[in-house]
Design a protein around this motif. Sequence first.
Motif, PDB file in Angstrom:
ATOM      1  N   ILE A 173       2.487  13.256   8.462  1.00 42.22           N
ATOM      2  CA  ILE A 173       1.833  12.125   9.133  1.00 42.22           C
ATOM      3  C   ILE A 173       1.123  11.288   8.086  1.00 42.22           C
ATOM      4  O   ILE A 173       0.936  11.726   6.945  1.00 42.22           O
ATOM      5  CB  ILE A 173       0.804  12.596  10.192  1.00 42.22           C
ATOM      6  CG1 ILE A 173      -0.264  13.480   9.540  1.00 42.22           C
ATOM      7  CG2 ILE A 173       1.491  13.310  11.341  1.00 42.22           C
ATOM      8  CD1 ILE A 173      -1.383  13.888  10.496  1.00 42.22           C
ATOM      9  N   SER A 174       0.749  10.081   8.459  1.00 42.32           N
ATOM     10  CA  SER A 174      -0.072   9.249   7.577  1.00 42.32           C
ATOM     11  C   SER A 174      -1.251   8.710   8.369  1.00 42.32           C
ATOM     12  O   SER A 174      -1.185   8.588   9.600  1.00 42.32           O
ATOM     13  CB  SER A 174       0.751   8.099   6.979  1.00 42.32           C
ATOM     14  OG  SER A 174       1.140   7.181   7.987  1.00 42.32           O
ATOM     15  N   LEU A 175      -2.316   8.390   7.646  1.00 39.06           N
ATOM     16  CA  LEU A 175      -3.537   7.886   8.268  1.00 39.06           C
ATOM     17  C   LEU A 175      -3.880   6.554   7.629  1.00 39.06           C
ATOM     18  O   LEU A 175      -4.212   6.481   6.442  1.00 39.06           O
ATOM     19  CB  LEU A 175      -4.682   8.888   8.076  1.00 39.06           C
ATOM     20  CG  LEU A 175      -6.035   8.520   8.718  1.00 39.06           C
ATOM     21  CD1 LEU A 175      -5.898   8.398  10.235  1.00 39.06           C
ATOM     22  CD2 LEU A 175      -7.095   9.562   8.358  1.00 39.06           C
ATOM     23  N   ALA A 176      -3.774   5.482   8.411  1.00 41.93           N
ATOM     24  CA  ALA A 176      -4.057   4.135   7.923  1.00 41.93           C
ATOM     25  C   ALA A 176      -5.547   3.852   8.050  1.00 41.93           C
ATOM     26  O   ALA A 176      -6.114   3.966   9.133  1.00 41.93           O
ATOM     27  CB  ALA A 176      -3.250   3.107   8.716  1.00 41.93           C
ATOM     28  N   LYS A 177      -6.187   3.470   6.949  1.00 45.25           N
ATOM     29  CA  LYS A 177      -7.651   3.430   6.915  1.00 45.25           C
ATOM     30  C   LYS A 177      -8.257   2.338   7.781  1.00 45.25           C
ATOM     31  O   LYS A 177      -9.292   2.535   8.400  1.00 45.25           O
ATOM     32  CB  LYS A 177      -8.135   3.275   5.475  1.00 45.25           C
ATOM     33  CG  LYS A 177      -9.634   3.499   5.323  1.00 45.25           C
ATOM     34  CD  LYS A 177     -10.007   3.813   3.900  1.00 45.25           C
ATOM     35  CE  LYS A 177     -11.457   4.268   3.825  1.00 45.25           C
ATOM     36  NZ  LYS A 177     -11.847   4.701   2.478  1.00 45.25           N
ATOM     37  N   ARG A 178      -7.630   1.156   7.835  1.00 49.43           N
ATOM     38  CA  ARG A 178      -8.276   0.034   8.514  1.00 49.43           C
ATOM     39  C   ARG A 178      -8.610   0.353   9.962  1.00 49.43           C
ATOM     40  O   ARG A 178      -9.736   0.174  10.406  1.00 49.43           O
ATOM     41  CB  ARG A 178      -7.378  -1.216   8.447  1.00 49.43           C
ATOM     42  CG  ARG A 178      -7.985  -2.418   9.160  1.00 49.43           C
ATOM     43  CD  ARG A 178      -7.133  -3.665   8.998  1.00 49.43           C
ATOM     44  NE  ARG A 178      -7.089  -4.092   7.605  1.00 49.43           N
ATOM     45  CZ  ARG A 178      -6.414  -5.158   7.190  1.00 49.43           C
ATOM     46  NH1 ARG A 178      -5.716  -5.866   8.050  1.00 49.43           N
ATOM     47  NH2 ARG A 178      -6.423  -5.490   5.916  1.00 49.43           N
ATOM     48  N   GLU A 179      -7.654   0.835  10.706  1.00 48.44           N
ATOM     49  CA  GLU A 179      -7.880   1.154  12.122  1.00 48.44           C
ATOM     50  C   GLU A 179      -7.870   2.659  12.381  1.00 48.44           C
ATOM     51  O   GLU A 179      -7.943   3.086  13.521  1.00 48.44           O
ATOM     52  CB  GLU A 179      -6.805   0.473  12.990  1.00 48.44           C
ATOM     53  CG  GLU A 179      -6.792  -1.040  12.887  1.00 48.44           C
ATOM     54  CD  GLU A 179      -8.076  -1.677  13.413  1.00 48.44           C
ATOM     55  OE1 GLU A 179      -8.744  -1.057  14.271  1.00 48.44           O
ATOM     56  OE2 GLU A 179      -8.403  -2.793  12.954  1.00 48.44           O
ATOM     57  N   GLU A 180      -7.746   3.459  11.326  1.00 45.56           N
ATOM     58  CA  GLU A 180      -7.689   4.925  11.433  1.00 45.56           C
ATOM     59  C   GLU A 180      -6.601   5.357  12.425  1.00 45.56           C
ATOM     60  O   GLU A 180      -6.809   6.174  13.313  1.00 45.56           O
ATOM     61  CB  GLU A 180      -9.055   5.498  11.845  1.00 45.56           C
ATOM     62  CG  GLU A 180     -10.192   5.133  10.915  1.00 45.56           C
ATOM     63  CD  GLU A 180     -10.120   5.825   9.554  1.00 45.56           C
ATOM     64  OE1 GLU A 180      -9.000   5.960   9.019  1.00 45.56           O
ATOM     65  OE2 GLU A 180     -11.150   6.226   9.031  1.00 45.56           O
ATOM     66  N   GLU A 181      -5.401   4.774  12.246  1.00 41.26           N
ATOM     67  CA  GLU A 181      -4.268   5.086  13.108  1.00 41.26           C
ATOM     68  C   GLU A 181      -3.400   6.156  12.450  1.00 41.26           C
ATOM     69  O   GLU A 181      -3.201   6.148  11.234  1.00 41.26           O
ATOM     70  CB  GLU A 181      -3.435   3.828  13.365  1.00 41.26           C
ATOM     71  CG  GLU A 181      -4.199   2.740  14.112  1.00 41.26           C
ATOM     72  CD  GLU A 181      -3.433   1.438  14.167  1.00 41.26           C
ATOM     73  OE1 GLU A 181      -3.555   0.715  15.175  1.00 41.26           O
ATOM     74  OE2 GLU A 181      -2.722   1.132  13.193  1.00 41.26           O
ATOM     75  N   VAL A 182      -2.863   7.048  13.267  1.00 38.57           N
ATOM     76  CA  VAL A 182      -2.030   8.139  12.783  1.00 38.57           C
ATOM     77  C   VAL A 182      -0.569   7.791  13.043  1.00 38.57           C
ATOM     78  O   VAL A 182      -0.170   7.590  14.199  1.00 38.57           O
ATOM     79  CB  VAL A 182      -2.394   9.468  13.472  1.00 38.57           C
ATOM     80  CG1 VAL A 182      -1.493  10.597  12.972  1.00 38.57           C
ATOM     81  CG2 VAL A 182      -3.865   9.809  13.251  1.00 38.57           C
TER      82      VAL A 182
END
Length: 461
Positions: A405-414
Amino acid sequence: MAENLNPEAESTPPESSDSQGRPAEHVAFTLTADKVRKFPTTSGVYIFKDDKGRVIYVGKAKNLRSRAGSYFLAEAAIDQRTGYWVNEIADADFLETESEVDALLAESRLIKDVQPKYNKEQKDDKTFPYLMITQREDFPRVEFTREPQDKNAKLYGPFTSASALRGAIQVLQRIFKFRTCDLDIDENDERWKWFRPCLLASIDQCTAPCNLRISKEEYRKDIRRLQMFLEGNRSRLTKQLQDEMMEASKNLEFEKAAKLRDEISMIERLDERGELETHAQPEVFYVDPKKGLAGLRKVLGMSITPRTIEGVDIAHLGGSDTVASLVQFLDGLPFKPGYRRFKIRGVDGVDDFRSIHEVVARRFKRLNETSEVFPDILLIDGGKGQLNAAMAAFRDLRIEPPTVISLAKREEEVYRPGESEPIRLSRHSFALRLLQYVRDESHRFAQHYHHLLREKRTFGK
């Protein structure tokens, strides 16, 4: 071979001997001594390595050139503390810091990360303390803590001296009269009017909000004054204490004068602290590991509760050097022996996608070839593009991936492979908080390697 936990050696290993027949170890030691003589005279952290490029010792210094150079004097070879290992020094690096305090905190962080062979102390998880002011209470508390809350609190520190911080809190309480108890006081509950305050109220070191002797508004004014003081407005208080000390001395009240002198010293030592953003120690911010892992099992649809999580992050150095970190969590907590550092070799310039592809390929190719167990979850720092780069590495190797999985920092989306829409977790979700912990730790670990390479590259110039 597995990637070394310590920064990779960039210099060519010494030959077995030089032209005069001296042993390679002696040659490397002599060359390192010459290198250290060119270190700056500022404060910082010095790093000694062996002939394989492994960090064997990390130390702090007020003067880098003088302190690091002392290990190459004849006295160091016969000193009981250093004599048995100084001859292993084959290379040296340094990190400059703005102050001795920053050097102390950076040294502690690096020792915990790298676990150098000859740093006998500071390898455990003992952390520096913080001063914490709670936020979401009618009457905020002021506390000394090594385990600060990760929300609803204002933090100052970390501080380098626990005893000085405790002493300073006592002095500040005498002046600002805040509470340090853990009572859950509700201003609208009339029953508090009959509560019996502690001794601090009797000696006028607390305004006794537990007895509703002060309103919420007035108490918070005192807290705001305290925060202004902690954030730099100290000259007025220091002068007041100095005037009291001089007056007590004139009146031959020497015990009082000495007490005031000590209080001034403790107040001044409040400057011996690091910046929270730079020196915060992630392991002290508590995340319930069991709830986090159980939450991940649910949101990711896993058949069993995961035990191991690995996190990958990329850092860049001036567009030329790219480095990566891999951190490992076991049962929801950092497992330092599983940390790895990578210097990206096959990517020119800044290209996060290709860098992630390389580090994932190198890591899992080795695990596959040595039949080692894969982590239950691989967490990539970034969005859909970074995730796709990681999955491409598995496809190219024809290896079945773990849960990635990845975690996008701006919206903390998985993000998950093959899913166009990300998972959006509550900000208070235990699962998200654990993922953030892994992501932030991998980022911090990558940045430390980034700084090591930056200093080495600058020094080499």
